[in-house]
Design a protein around this motif. Structure first.
Motif, PDB file in Angstrom:
ATOM      1  N   LEU A 113       0.818  -1.221   0.000  1.00  0.00           N
ATOM      2  CA  LEU A 113       0.000   0.000   0.000  1.00  0.00           C
ATOM      3  C   LEU A 113       0.849   1.266   0.000  1.00  0.00           C
ATOM      4  O   LEU A 113       0.392   2.318  -0.471  1.00  0.00           O
ATOM      5  CB  LEU A 113      -0.942  -0.010   1.215  1.00  0.00           C
ATOM      6  N   THR A 114       2.084   1.188   0.518  1.00  0.00           N
ATOM      7  CA  THR A 114       2.957   2.373   0.433  1.00  0.00           C
ATOM      8  C   THR A 114       3.249   2.710  -1.021  1.00  0.00           C
ATOM      9  O   THR A 114       3.372   3.883  -1.387  1.00  0.00           O
ATOM     10  CB  THR A 114       4.292   2.143   1.173  1.00  0.00           C
ATOM     11  N   THR A 115       3.366   1.678  -1.860  1.00  0.00           N
ATOM     12  CA  THR A 115       3.593   1.889  -3.297  1.00  0.00           C
ATOM     13  C   THR A 115       2.334   2.427  -3.962  1.00  0.00           C
ATOM     14  O   THR A 115       2.396   3.326  -4.816  1.00  0.00           O
ATOM     15  CB  THR A 115       4.025   0.571  -3.965  1.00  0.00           C
ATOM     16  N   VAL A 116       1.181   1.894  -3.563  1.00  0.00           N
ATOM     17  CA  VAL A 116      -0.102   2.329  -4.150  1.00  0.00           C
ATOM     18  C   VAL A 116      -0.333   3.815  -3.900  1.00  0.00           C
ATOM     19  O   VAL A 116      -0.731   4.560  -4.803  1.00  0.00           O
ATOM     20  CB  VAL A 116      -1.272   1.488  -3.582  1.00  0.00           C
ATOM     21  N   HIS A 117      -0.060   4.264  -2.695  1.00  0.00           N
ATOM     22  CA  HIS A 117      -0.382   5.652  -2.322  1.00  0.00           C
ATOM     23  C   HIS A 117       0.837   6.563  -2.292  1.00  0.00           C
ATOM     24  O   HIS A 117       0.716   7.741  -1.925  1.00  0.00           O
ATOM     25  CB  HIS A 117      -1.095   5.665  -0.965  1.00  0.00           C
ATOM     26  N   ASP A 118       1.999   6.037  -2.659  1.00  0.00           N
ATOM     27  CA  ASP A 118       3.220   6.831  -2.798  1.00  0.00           C
ATOM     28  C   ASP A 118       3.575   7.575  -1.516  1.00  0.00           C
ATOM     29  O   ASP A 118       3.729   8.797  -1.504  1.00  0.00           O
ATOM     30  CB  ASP A 118       3.082   7.797  -3.978  1.00  0.00           C
ATOM     31  N   VAL A 119       3.677   6.806  -0.429  1.00  0.00           N
ATOM     32  CA  VAL A 119       4.154   7.360   0.838  1.00  0.00           C
ATOM     33  C   VAL A 119       5.450   6.643   1.193  1.00  0.00           C
ATOM     34  O   VAL A 119       5.720   5.544   0.713  1.00  0.00           O
ATOM     35  CB  VAL A 119       3.110   7.199   1.973  1.00  0.00           C
ATOM     36  N   TYR A 120       6.254   7.264   2.064  1.00  0.00           N
ATOM     37  CA  TYR A 120       7.567   6.707   2.387  1.00  0.00           C
ATOM     38  C   TYR A 120       7.520   5.962   3.717  1.00  0.00           C
ATOM     39  O   TYR A 120       7.094   6.514   4.739  1.00  0.00           O
ATOM     40  CB  TYR A 120       8.613   7.818   2.449  1.00  0.00           C
ATOM     41  N   LYS A 121       7.943   4.697   3.683  1.00  0.00           N
ATOM     42  CA  LYS A 121       8.007   3.891   4.904  1.00  0.00           C
ATOM     43  C   LYS A 121       9.295   4.251   5.648  1.00  0.00           C
ATOM     44  O   LYS A 121      10.393   4.044   5.141  1.00  0.00           O
ATOM     45  CB  LYS A 121       7.994   2.407   4.544  1.00  0.00           C
ATOM     46  N   VAL A 122       9.149   4.773   6.861  1.00  0.00           N
ATOM     47  CA  VAL A 122      10.319   5.213   7.625  1.00  0.00           C
ATOM     48  C   VAL A 122      10.949   4.030   8.343  1.00  0.00           C
ATOM     49  O   VAL A 122      12.130   3.735   8.188  1.00  0.00           O
ATOM     50  CB  VAL A 122       9.944   6.320   8.630  1.00  0.00           C
ATOM     51  N   GLU A 123      10.165   3.300   9.140  1.00  0.00           N
ATOM     52  CA  GLU A 123      10.728   2.171   9.873  1.00  0.00           C
ATOM     53  C   GLU A 123       9.628   1.340  10.507  1.00  0.00           C
ATOM     54  O   GLU A 123       8.459   1.750  10.567  1.00  0.00           O
ATOM     55  CB  GLU A 123      11.696   2.648  10.959  1.00  0.00           C
ATOM     56  N   THR A 124      10.010   0.165  10.998  1.00  0.00           N
ATOM     57  CA  THR A 124       9.139  -0.668  11.819  1.00  0.00           C
ATOM     58  C   THR A 124       9.928  -1.053  13.060  1.00  0.00           C
ATOM     59  O   THR A 124      11.099  -1.433  12.967  1.00  0.00           O
ATOM     60  CB  THR A 124       8.705  -1.945  11.069  1.00  0.00           C
ATOM     61  N   ILE A 125       9.277  -0.936  14.209  1.00  0.00           N
ATOM     62  CA  ILE A 125       9.892  -1.370  15.470  1.00  0.00           C
ATOM     63  C   ILE A 125       8.872  -2.264  16.167  1.00  0.00           C
ATOM     64  O   ILE A 125       7.828  -1.771  16.635  1.00  0.00           O
ATOM     65  CB  ILE A 125      10.262  -0.182  16.375  1.00  0.00           C
ATOM     66  N   GLY A 126       9.159  -3.569  16.170  1.00  0.00           N
ATOM     67  CA  GLY A 126       8.183  -4.497  16.742  1.00  0.00           C
ATOM     68  C   GLY A 126       6.909  -4.465  15.934  1.00  0.00           C
ATOM     69  O   GLY A 126       6.913  -4.706  14.725  1.00  0.00           O
ATOM     70  N   ASP A 127       5.790  -4.138  16.591  1.00  0.00           N
ATOM     71  CA  ASP A 127       4.507  -4.074  15.881  1.00  0.00           C
ATOM     72  C   ASP A 127       4.205  -2.672  15.385  1.00  0.00           C
ATOM     73  O   ASP A 127       3.170  -2.435  14.761  1.00  0.00           O
ATOM     74  CB  ASP A 127       3.379  -4.555  16.793  1.00  0.00           C
ATOM     75  N   ALA A 128       5.086  -1.716  15.663  1.00  0.00           N
ATOM     76  CA  ALA A 128       4.852  -0.323  15.248  1.00  0.00           C
ATOM     77  C   ALA A 128       5.308  -0.121  13.803  1.00  0.00           C
ATOM     78  O   ALA A 128       6.397  -0.551  13.417  1.00  0.00           O
ATOM     79  CB  ALA A 128       5.590   0.630  16.176  1.00  0.00           C
ATOM     80  N   TYR A 129       4.462   0.551  13.017  1.00  0.00           N
ATOM     81  CA  TYR A 129       4.733   0.799  11.590  1.00  0.00           C
ATOM     82  C   TYR A 129       4.629   2.295  11.364  1.00  0.00           C
ATOM     83  O   TYR A 129       3.610   2.911  11.710  1.00  0.00           O
ATOM     84  CB  TYR A 129       3.720   0.032  10.746  1.00  0.00           C
ATOM     85  N   MET A 130       5.680   2.910  10.777  1.00  0.00           N
ATOM     86  CA  MET A 130       5.708   4.368  10.628  1.00  0.00           C
ATOM     87  C   MET A 130       5.894   4.741   9.159  1.00  0.00           C
ATOM     88  O   MET A 130       6.807   4.249   8.491  1.00  0.00           O
ATOM     89  CB  MET A 130       6.856   4.955  11.449  1.00  0.00           C
ATOM     90  N   VAL A 131       5.015   5.619   8.652  1.00  0.00           N
ATOM     91  CA  VAL A 131       5.152   6.138   7.289  1.00  0.00           C
ATOM     92  C   VAL A 131       5.008   7.653   7.338  1.00  0.00           C
ATOM     93  O   VAL A 131       4.478   8.219   8.311  1.00  0.00           O
ATOM     94  CB  VAL A 131       4.113   5.543   6.300  1.00  0.00           C
ATOM     95  N   VAL A 132       5.446   8.319   6.245  1.00  0.00           N
ATOM     96  CA  VAL A 132       5.346   9.765   6.156  1.00  0.00           C
ATOM     97  C   VAL A 132       4.986  10.154   4.730  1.00  0.00           C
ATOM     98  O   VAL A 132       5.413   9.515   3.767  1.00  0.00           O
ATOM     99  CB  VAL A 132       6.671  10.442   6.589  1.00  0.00           C
ATOM    100  N   GLY A 133       4.215  11.205   4.603  1.00  0.00           N
ATOM    101  CA  GLY A 133       3.893  11.792   3.308  1.00  0.00           C
ATOM    102  C   GLY A 133       4.521  13.166   3.205  1.00  0.00           C
ATOM    103  O   GLY A 133       4.474  13.931   4.168  1.00  0.00           O
ATOM    104  N   GLY A 134       5.099  13.505   2.051  1.00  0.00           N
ATOM    105  CA  GLY A 134       5.758  14.796   1.876  1.00  0.00           C
ATOM    106  C   GLY A 134       7.221  14.776   2.221  1.00  0.00           C
ATOM    107  O   GLY A 134       7.891  15.818   2.180  1.00  0.00           O
TER     108      GLY A 134
END
Length: 670
Positions: free
Chosen positions: A518-539
């Motif tokens: 889905l990061t590819t579908v919506h063109d957002v940048y995946k920053v990192e994953t820590i355990g079960d935490a998932y972080m993305v950013v737009g812009g």
């Protein structure tokens, strides 16, 4: 041979581009490159031609004709230009000697193949040409490969224009299949009409005054003949009335006529023959040790001494030639009529194993190559030939020696020269193979490089990764506005306590694979994953005005995607919390070992708080994120004021749905 397929590849790449060739070869199911001396199946060439017709949308005859024209130029560029130019002084002689060229090339190609233990024959087409009274020609084309005859007009037309400055038209007037010793052979007869090439001015002048030129030519010719004959008569008369007249022999008179006019013949060359042959039979048979004379019934009347030594049966006058030899080239029946039909071709004979002496039966059979001459007065055929030997090894295999070949026969020199040439060809072939190996290795290296870059770009933004590859320092960058999302799994700690570690890994992997798509579908940048935490950013790292909308759509997508991931404890779909906040950040690469592209600033902390203070299966928005999405076709509900750890009271909202996008569009389904 690979030379043909390489030429076809070069044509497609040069005229239609590399992409067309790649598409063509994939559809034909063939490799990307071909070795010059490697033997390939005819089906490969036919497949390439067939697929070229379909891809380019062009009829087969046009493709083959264009290939014929290009093949001629390709041969010239490949070093055969000088060889082709010296075949003949006009188009008739050029075509007449094509078989001789194929015969020469077969020596080279077969010899190099024998070096690499590939005993294939060069199966070249054959040509026979006939002159017509009106100046046109009939070209007979024989080939074991059906459907390739349209290459011939392309090759012959290009050669005629380039070498002899004439345009020709070729049309098929007869087409049949003839049963030869090797099976069905395609026989095509072309009518070749020659037209001189004029410039525009010459063409106009010629068309307006053709009759005048024809009449003038006759008058000038007659006048020249009269003047020349008068000069000859005066010269002879003046010389005959000298003070000391000397009776001139016939030869001196002729010599005087030839030398008149600066050494040029007046009206062509007429050879002079002696009244009787000044050579005895024994000298003739010794001087031409490889020759045979036979009559219409193929009865041998005469043979050279060396060929008698090898084939003792020829010592018996009157034996039938076809009992001891078979015709290898051209592939015609062993009859006088067939030989006369191809009398301008080179003939290759091979001894029959069953008729050879016992000492010869274990050796390779001897092949003879030469020309046929019909002697009308004797009603016999003279076969002037030489042993067809390529290397010293072949000479030794037949237990023959250089001394067995007449001193005047260039075969002696060719065997010795060919020995050196074969060594050069072997080296060239090895270099070509090494070049091909390097090309394949380079291709594999490029593929591995792309894999490495893809892995690197998955870990770092592309422009950051490129700077690190070049050894440059990556400066931190400030982004005035971006949108950050955090998500985590509800009751993750409880799940971990009740499951095996591998089950946790499988669950997270299943979830992250869905999120990554889905990061590819919506063109957002995946920053990192820590355990079960998932972080993305737009812009970030590329600023865009639609950063909030992209992250919002991504959030809606992961809520749906999480329903497809199973809780290993309960067996039910997992639940996630999602928090979103918009604000400024500082971004940069931290560390040298396992460097990561990280975001810094209070915006990151607030986004994390939105997630931790969120509700299962809900998307929690800060007021700044709400303001960015307020007028963007999203449905949102107010949560109200809540106490946020470290921030005090904050007014927050929930994102419900995108009013204009369907679930398939959110999930990136077709």
């Amino acid at each position: 041979y690979g030379f043909i397929n390489t030429c076809l590849k070069s044509l497609v790449v040069e005229k239609y581009g590399e992409e067309t060739w790649e598409k063509l070869r994939l559809q034909a199911g063939v490799q990307d490159s071909f070795l010059t001396f490697e033997v390939y199946k005819d089906e490969i060439t036919m497949q390439l031609v067939d697929k070229a017709c379909k891809i380019l949308g062009v009829p087969a005859d046009m493709v083959l004709r264009e290939f014929g024209e290009y093949f001629f130029e390709f041969c010239k560029r490949s070093g055969y230009d000088h060889m082709l130019r010296t075949l003949g002084g006009n188009l008739y002689e050029f075509i007449e000697n094509l078989d001789a060229l194929h015969s020469y090339l077969s020596l080279s190609y077969q010899a190099i193949l024998l070096l690499f233990v590939f005993p294939q024959e060069m199966n070249a087409p054959s040509f026979r040409v006939e002159k017509n009274e009106d100046g046109s020609m009939h070209l007979h084309y024989y080939s074991d490969r059906r459907g390739l005859c349209h290459i011939v007009p392309g090759i012959i037309g290009a050669a005629a224009l380039d070498f002899f400055n004439i345009e020709i038209s070729m049309e098929i007037v007869h087409q049949t299949e003839e049963e030869e010793r090797t099976g069905k052979k395609e026989h095509i007869v072309f009518l070749v009409t020659q037209n001189p090439v004029f410039s525009y001015k010459e063409r106009n002048e010629f068309s307006s005054s053709s009759q005048y030129l024809a009449d003038s030519e006759k008058q000038i010719e007659n006048q020249l003949h009269k003047e020349d004959l008068e000069k000859v008569r005066n010269t002879i008369r003046d010389r005959g009335s000298s003070v000391c007249p000397v009776k001139k022999s016939h030869w001196k008179t002729i010599r005087g006529m030839i030398t008149l006019g600066k050494g040029k013949l007046l009206r062509g060359f007429d050879p002079v023959y002696p009244k009787s042959l000044w050579i005895d039979t024994k000298t003739f048979c010794n001087g031409l040790p490889f020759h045979m004379v036979f009559d219409k019934e193929l009865r041998v009347k005469q043979a050279g001494v060396s060929i008698q030594k090898i084939v003792p049966g020829l010592r018996t006058v009157g034996i039938c030639l076809d009992h001891y030899f078979s015709i290898i080239h051209p592939e015609v029946p062993f009859t006088i009529s067939s030989i006369q039909k191809f009398i301008n071709s080179q003939f290759v004979f091979q001894t029959r194993r069953e008729m050879m002496p016992e000492s010869w039966k274990q050796r390779p059979m001897l092949e003879l190559r030469g020309q046929m001459i019909w002697m009308e007065s004797l009603q016999c055929m003279l076969y002037l030939c030489s042993p067809l030997l390529r290397t010293l090894h072949e000479l030794e295999e037949r237990q023959m020696h250089i001394a067995d070949i007449a001193p005047h026969d260039v075969t002696r020199d060719l065997i010795l020269l060919n020995q050196q040439r074969l060594a050069e060809m072997e080296l060239s072939n090895q270099l070509e193979r090494k070049k091909e190996e390097l090309r394949i290795l380079s291709k594999h290296l490029e593929e591995e490089k792309k894999k490495t870059e893809a892995l690197l770009y998955a870990m770092l933004p592309q422009h950051v990764a490129n700077q690190l590859k070049e050894g440059k320092r990556v400066e931190a960058g400030e982004f005035k506005e971006c949108t950050i999302l955090f998500s985590d799994v509800v009751t993750f700690t409880s799940i971990c306590a009740q499951c095996e570690p591998i089950q946790i890994v499988l669950m997270l992997n299943s979830m992250y694979l869905r999120f990554d798509r889905l990061t590819t579908v919506h063109d957002v940048y995946k920053v990192e994953t820590i355990g079960d935490a998932y972080m993305v950013v737009g812009g970030v790292p590329v600023p865009v005005p639609t950063h909030a909308e992209r992250v919002a759509n991504f959030a809606l997508g992961i809520i749906i995607a999480a329903k497809g991931v199973q809780n290993p404890v309960s067996g039910n779909p997992i639940q996630i919390r999602v928090g979103i906040h918009t604000g400024p950040v500082l971004a940069g690469v931290v560390g040298e070992k396992m460097p990561r592209y990280c975001l810094f600033g209070d915006t990151v902390n607030i986004a994390s708080r939105m997630e931790s203070h969120g509700v299962p299966s809900k998307i929690h928005l800060s007021s700044s994120a709400y303001q960015c999405l307020k007028y963007k076709n999203f449905e949102m509900t107010e949560r109200g004021e809540i106490e946020v750890k470290g921030k005090g009271k904050m007014h927050t909202y929930f994102l419900v749905r995108n009013k204009t996008a369907t679930e398939d569009e959110i999930m990136g389904r077709p």
